[in-house]
Design a protein around this motif. Sequence first.
Motif, short mmCIF file in Angstrom:
data_model
loop_
_atom_site.label_atom_id
_atom_site.label_comp_id
_atom_site.label_asym_id
_atom_site.label_seq_id
_atom_site.Cartn_x
_atom_site.Cartn_y
_atom_site.Cartn_z
N LEU A 67 37.19 46.76 37.56
CA LEU A 67 36.63 47.47 38.20
C LEU A 67 35.64 46.40 39.04
CD1 LEU A 67 35.76 50.60 36.05
CD2 LEU A 67 37.15 50.29 37.93
N ILE A 68 35.71 47.51 40.36
CA ILE A 68 34.43 46.66 41.07
C ILE A 68 33.34 47.73 40.89
CG2 ILE A 68 33.91 45.44 43.32
CD1 ILE A 68 35.99 44.76 43.87
N ALA A 69 32.38 46.40 40.21
CA ALA A 69 30.99 47.86 39.73
C ALA A 69 30.21 47.06 41.71
CB ALA A 69 30.55 47.57 38.74
N GLY A 70 28.79 48.95 41.59
CA GLY A 70 28.05 48.70 42.11
C GLY A 70 26.64 49.22 41.34
N VAL A 71 25.51 48.48 41.17
CA VAL A 71 24.97 48.72 39.86
C VAL A 71 23.27 48.52 41.02
CG1 VAL A 71 23.79 48.78 38.06
CG2 VAL A 71 25.98 47.48 38.61
N GLY A 72 22.48 50.07 40.81
CA GLY A 72 21.81 49.89 41.22
C GLY A 72 20.41 50.26 39.77
N LEU A 73 20.00 49.23 40.26
CA LEU A 73 18.85 49.35 38.79
C LEU A 73 16.97 49.77 39.19
CD1 LEU A 73 19.51 46.41 36.72
CD2 LEU A 73 19.94 49.04 36.13
N ALA A 74 16.45 50.29 38.38
CA ALA A 74 15.25 50.27 38.63
C ALA A 74 14.51 49.53 37.94
CB ALA A 74 14.08 51.65 37.20
N GLY A 75 13.51 48.29 38.37
CA GLY A 75 13.05 47.46 37.96
C GLY A 75 13.48 46.21 38.80
N ILE A 76 14.54 46.66 39.16
CA ILE A 76 14.88 45.04 39.72
C ILE A 76 13.58 44.39 40.54
CG2 ILE A 76 16.15 45.84 41.71
CD1 ILE A 76 18.19 44.11 40.83
N ASP A 77 12.73 44.74 41.01
CA ASP A 77 11.61 43.62 41.05
C ASP A 77 10.72 42.74 40.68
OD1 ASP A 77 13.52 44.02 44.31
OD2 ASP A 77 12.43 46.01 44.15
N ARG A 78 11.33 43.72 39.10
CA ARG A 78 10.13 42.59 38.10
C ARG A 78 10.25 41.49 37.71
NH1 ARG A 78 9.94 44.75 32.70
NH2 ARG A 78 7.72 44.57 32.79
N LYS A 79 9.93 40.79 37.49
CA LYS A 79 9.08 39.21 37.74
C LYS A 79 10.33 38.52 36.43
CE LYS A 79 5.32 35.40 37.25
NZ LYS A 79 4.37 35.29 37.43
N GLY A 80 11.42 37.85 37.49
CA GLY A 80 12.26 37.78 36.55
C GLY A 80 13.94 38.25 36.71
N ALA A 81 13.30 39.74 37.04
CA ALA A 81 14.33 40.66 36.24
C ALA A 81 15.62 39.84 37.18
CB ALA A 81 14.03 42.27 36.78
N ARG A 82 15.38 40.04 38.09
CA ARG A 82 17.03 39.01 39.33
C ARG A 82 17.42 38.32 39.14
NH1 ARG A 82 17.16 41.22 44.67
NH2 ARG A 82 15.18 43.01 45.16
N GLU A 83 16.43 37.20 38.52
CA GLU A 83 17.51 35.65 37.40
C GLU A 83 17.64 35.58 36.41
OE1 GLU A 83 14.01 36.23 38.75
OE2 GLU A 83 13.17 34.77 40.33
N ALA A 84 17.61 36.90 35.78
CA ALA A 84 17.87 37.44 34.48
C ALA A 84 19.64 38.23 34.40
CB ALA A 84 16.87 38.20 33.43
N LEU A 85 19.57 39.15 35.56
CA LEU A 85 20.74 39.85 35.78
C LEU A 85 21.85 38.55 36.25
CD1 LEU A 85 19.46 42.95 38.33
CD2 LEU A 85 20.77 42.40 35.69
N MET A 86 21.59 37.85 37.07
CA MET A 86 22.33 36.81 38.46
C MET A 86 23.50 35.78 36.63
SD MET A 86 23.03 37.24 40.62
CE MET A 86 24.27 36.13 41.08
N SER A 87 22.36 35.76 35.39
CA SER A 87 22.89 34.30 35.20
C SER A 87 23.18 35.33 33.39
CB SER A 87 22.17 33.49 33.80
OG SER A 87 20.89 34.61 33.23
N VAL A 88 23.49 37.25 33.51
CA VAL A 88 23.64 37.86 32.24
C VAL A 88 25.25 38.23 32.16
CG1 VAL A 88 23.82 40.68 33.08
CG2 VAL A 88 22.72 39.77 31.02
N THR A 89 26.43 38.14 30.82
CA THR A 89 27.20 38.37 31.11
C THR A 89 27.23 39.82 31.34
OG1 THR A 89 27.80 39.14 28.67
CG2 THR A 89 28.03 37.07 29.95
N HIS A 90 28.41 40.33 32.19
CA HIS A 90 28.40 41.52 32.95
C HIS A 90 30.19 41.79 32.13
CE1 HIS A 90 30.78 40.87 36.67
NE2 HIS A 90 30.36 39.90 36.30
N PRO A 91 30.66 43.68 32.00
CA PRO A 91 32.28 43.52 31.92
C PRO A 91 32.81 44.33 32.89
CG PRO A 91 30.50 45.41 31.31
CD PRO A 91 29.88 44.81 32.03
N PHE A 92 32.31 43.91 34.51
CA PHE A 92 32.97 43.41 35.57
C PHE A 92 34.40 42.72 36.12
CE2 PHE A 92 29.44 46.71 35.14
CZ PHE A 92 29.63 47.65 34.88
N GLN A 93 34.67 42.89 37.11
CA GLN A 93 35.77 42.30 37.32
C GLN A 93 34.66 41.38 38.72
OE1 GLN A 93 39.14 43.77 39.45
NE2 GLN A 93 38.62 41.82 41.11
#
Lengths: 311, 311
Positions: B77-103
């Motif tokens: 699947l190709i995923a689009g994810v809207g996340l509350a709190g994505i502008d919190r300190k360090g959140a964007r950086e953490a999301l870019m390095s997290v493993t996700h289950p999608f294509q």
Amino acid sequence: MSTPVSPNSTQLYIGIDGGGTSCRARIEDAEGNVLGQGTAGPATTRIGVDSSMQAVRTASEAAVMDASLMPSALGHLIAGVGLAGIDRKGAREALMSVTHPFQDVVFASDANVACLGAHRGRDGGIVVLGTGSIGFASVKGRELRIGGYGFPISDEGSGADLGLQAVRLALRAHDGRISPSPFLLEVIEKLGSDPVALVAWAEQATAKDYASLAPVALTYAEARDPFAEEIVAEGARQAGVLIRSLVEFGAPHISLLGGLASRMVQWLSPEVAHFLSPPEADAVAGALLLARRKGSVPIDSSGQRKGAQIC
Amino acid sequence: MSTPVSPNSTQLYIGIDGGGTSCRARIEDAEGNVLGQGTAGPATTRIGVDSSMQAVRTASEAAVMDASLMPSALGHLIAGVGLAGIDRKGAREALMSVTHPFQDVVFASDANVACLGAHRGRDGGIVVLGTGSIGFASVKGRELRIGGYGFPISDEGSGADLGLQAVRLALRAHDGRISPSPFLLEVIEKLGSDPVALVAWAEQATAKDYASLAPVALTYAEARDPFAEEIVAEGARQAGVLIRSLVEFGAPHISLLGGLASRMVQWLSPEVAHFLSPPEADAVAGALLLARRKGSVPIDSSGQRKGAQIC
């Protein structure tokens, strides 16, 4: 050398002002001579009544030592204790059942002893403008307390309240909802230069952290920054409401106390400022007054006074 | 029976709206047919990016099951994810390095996907009035976000903001600083009938707890209680500032979203209400739009798309 104090000596009194930041104690004899002083850390019941009483004991022991009295002298002192947070849920009940080291003790709120000190026990009122704010008056044996329920639900005109309004306006300026002023730019810069840092700050911020922005607001208000003026003027208006309410209650004079008092006074309207008079003595003096009044209660047949009391 | 999905099948997309209360996922095929839906608990980054991604995975797996796909379909699947709190300190950086289950995956803020959904990807803006508040607009590829920094430093016009103002006025009424109205008496009664109980409540209260008073304020405002009207009118004025800012930014239409939107709309001035139009679709539809746009990016020589992306 330490001087022993026996029940036959002249009665000694200890006054204690237990606040949110520190606890101050002072021992006086019946004639009002200061024998010794001591301090300790926070004593507000917010840290728990046991920790609160530990701070009271530490400050008292320091004062006993400063007075060159034997440690056992503590048990012969009549104590007046003003405590921050005494109106918190369950605090009064807990204080009545706690063991205390004194011959006898009377507890009151920190506002109550500050008011007693400011007017030397006569009718009057106080408005405290510090990290928090509160109004308190004692008139013909009746008391009125207004505000002081804590931040952010109360404490209008306090340092924390000014700080919160500053942060709110700073974020609106950042978004372009209002034009940024030098004051608002400095607030943003002080809190990390961008909203992401500012939000992280706010997630941890206590009332004291917000209050650290109040002097900044005052300085810019004095330099006529429009947003700083708006915040400070609204704080002063709220302080004015507290003062008027105490006057309507019957308080003939009001003393403005707390870290922001001296700078906020110029922002009060002349009609409100007219009711102000400088405090005659400090909160510890008020606590000593409570102790002396308690000491004048006759001793019962068992040789004990009425026991711990809250007023 | 579960249907296998191979890279040769028609591409499927998943849209996820990860909010502060729940996480909703929906799978669609290339033609926009809904194949399955799933939900999970809170996904805001406030709970930590790992917990946030766990909620995203749980909702996605439920949607895969609802669509009668093999569990392994998630990886196609190709995923689009809207996340509350994505502008919190360090959140964007953490999301870019997290493993996700999608294509492949593209992240955006919850406001961004709500705006994409409301205007089906065309230029426009949204103002959310719920527990919190925020304004967001997308115009000619530029984005503007205003407010939404959290309570109590921001979120003017939100439920939490209305609730806080209600508590502040209720305490002033209790003290006699203002005359109590039926609304303020009900607020005090709701929170324990006396200031001691109310202070204990406030020491634990979250934004959601404050927001629980907003419907009370709205009901009394509709019945013309003067203090409830004052609070709601000021909230609407602030919502109006958000709307006007988005219009000035160039957003041709604004949708009012969130739990308070339908009741607050009547309090907006006609000049502001004039810019409003109902949302065309929900935030999950906005997230699906992001996924489709991501899916249209050409696959590179390694057979992978550009990789996780934040917009």
